[in-house]
Design a protein around this motif. Structure first.
Motif: not given
Length: 483
Positions: A210, A252, A255, A292-294, A299, A415-416, A419, A422
């Motif tokens: 990221c 991340e 991303d 990842t935090n996604r 996704s 969190q969304d 993301s 970013c």
């Protein structure tokens, strides 16, 4: 030497009136400040009340008092093991000196004759040795923890489950996908896996997907040949090549642009790639850990992440729990932070009181463990002149902000939003007002407290961002030491 730099000495002697003026006048010229006390039994009270005391100069004999110097020495070393003590006494017997040193005294001086030059040197050496001892004690403890789990702290079932997963996967070369909110310790988990693996002697290369500009990401990962693009004046190895034989940690990973996801998929499948501008195929032996935090599965559904890459990465998933789900670990985390910042800031904080600890456990910590560390460090700064115990007044931000518990849905939504920010798809102004403080904190943590960088990530002007900070009573300085 300034007043703040002066060595502060607690001089404890039942003949205080006889010796204090002489001792103070001689040592003050050496950059030292002397505090006097005639009752030996009050020594511990002094040390508890004044954390800035650097050393105790202690008499051995206290007439008509319940304890002698040897008893007091033992109490000091038991209660404050890193506090240096020099015995200053009229007893010139060698046996007494030997016994005191065995009990923990740094040195032993007789009152007559007294060499003030040697005493001053001994005091300086004792204080310096104590400082080094505190730092070494912290570093040694941290090194022991790092050998195991790189300072992942906790005894809750949630954290013990993480330890067990790390133990199991570390002994293999299996690809790992670490998921969790910002600040939960995903990078620490990756480091722990590497440190406990057969690759521990080889490099661990960390890549924040990221933080690197998109136009540079391919070159960062795979390197480039001379002349591959403007300013490519020499050949450069990429992160995968530098990690050969070891581990690469892709933080991340959600991303990454689609074009790079294809290239990453090939590396996962074949362990080979070409540098930018080159034709030579480079083979690497590298273990891949991604984080990842996604919600990568979501996704994939939204066609923002390749399904084949997702399944290649998600061979061994680890979900790092948010701090609000294992608050029973907060006392241990606070204890760890106190040790850490005592060494880092050369402090002597001993504990946190019950009221302050309750304040910490009632807060939901949207920034998780990283936010907790920042808050503790700020408390250290605010408590500089007020003693060895952290209290609620050292946590003004937590006292001022009403505690609002975030639901699982709200946390996922935050969190969304983060993301998408970013990825350049949204700005802070697109985030509902009630969620903006959490987004701001997450970005400030990522940008290590630099407000201009955070404003750029959030897609707002610096002036607008400063107004947001003021509106929400958030200080960017609290995040300057984020990791």
């Amino acid at each position: 030497m300034t007043a703040k730099q002066k060595i502060k000495i607690l001089f404890v002697d039942d003949e205080l009136e006889r010796w204090e003026t002489l001792i103070a006048s001689k040592l003050s010229s050496k950059g030292m400040l002397v505090l006097g006390e005639s009752k030996g039994t009050k020594t511990l009270s002094w040390l508890e009340r004044d954390p800035s005391i650097d050393i105790v100069l202690l008499d051995l004999t206290f007439e008509n008092q319940p304890k002698d110097g040897k008893d007091i020495l033992e109490e000091i070393k038991r209660r404050f093991p890193n506090m240096p003590v020099i015995i200053f006494t009229g007893d010139d017997r060698i046996s007494s000196a030997v016994e005191c040193v065995k009990r923990g005294a740094f040195d032993y001086f007789t009152k007559v004759p007294l060499d003030f030059e040697k005493l001053a040197i001994a005091i300086k050496n004792a204080v310096e040795d104590a400082k080094k001892s505190r730092i070494n004690e912290y570093l040694r403890a941290e090194l022991e923890e790092k050998t195991q789990f790189d300072v992942i702290v906790g005894k809750s079932p949630a954290i013990q489950a993480i330890f067990e997963q790390i133990r199991n996967v570390a002994r293999t070369d299996t690809t790992v996908l670490i998921m969790g909110e910002s600040g939960t310790g995903k990078e620490l988990a990756a480091k722990a896996i590497h440190a406990n693996s057969n690759r521990r002697e080889k490099p661990l290369v960390v890549v924040n997907c990221c933080a690197i500009p998109r136009e540079l990401m391919e070159s960062e990962l795979f390197g480039h040949e001379r002349g591959a693009f403007t300013n490519a004046i020499r050949q450069r190895k990429g992160k995968f090549e530098l990690a050969n034989g070891g581990t690469i940690f892709l933080d991340e990973v959600g991303d990454l642009e689609m074009s790079l996801q294809v290239k990453l998929l090939r590396v996962l499948q074949e362990r080979c790639f070409e540098r930018v501008g080159g034709n030579e195929t480079i083979q690497v032996d590298v273990r891949i850990i991604a984080a990842t935090n996604r919600n990568l599965f979501q996704s994939v559904k939204e066609h923002e992440f390749r399904e084949d890459l997702y399944y290649r990465l998600n061979v061994f998933p680890i979900m790092m729990p948010p701090l609000r789900t294992h608050k029973e670990d907060i006392p241990l985390l606070v204890e760890h932070c106190i040790r850490k910042f005592n060494a880092k800031l050369n402090r002597k904080v001993e504990e946190i009181d019950e009221e302050a600890l309750q304040l910490l456990t009632e807060y939901d910590w949207p920034g998780n463990v990283r936010e907790l560390e920042n808050v503790i460090e700020r408390a250290f700064v605010l408590s500089w002149e007020s003693g060895r115990v952290l209290n609620p007044f050292h946590f003004p931000a937590l006292r001022a902000i009403p505690q609002k518990k975030l639901s699982i849905t709200e946390t996922a939504l935050i969190q969304d939003f983060y993301s998408q920010i970013c990825a350049g798809k949204k700005t802070l102004n697109d985030v509902p007002r009630e969620y903006q403080p959490e987004i701001i904190k997450i970005v400030l943590e990522k940008e290590k407290g630099y407000a201009r960088s955070a404003a750029k990530v959030l897609g707002v002007t610096y002036g607008a961002f400063r107004r947001k900070l003021s509106d929400w009573d958030i200080s960017s300085l609290d995040f300057r030491n984020s990791k």
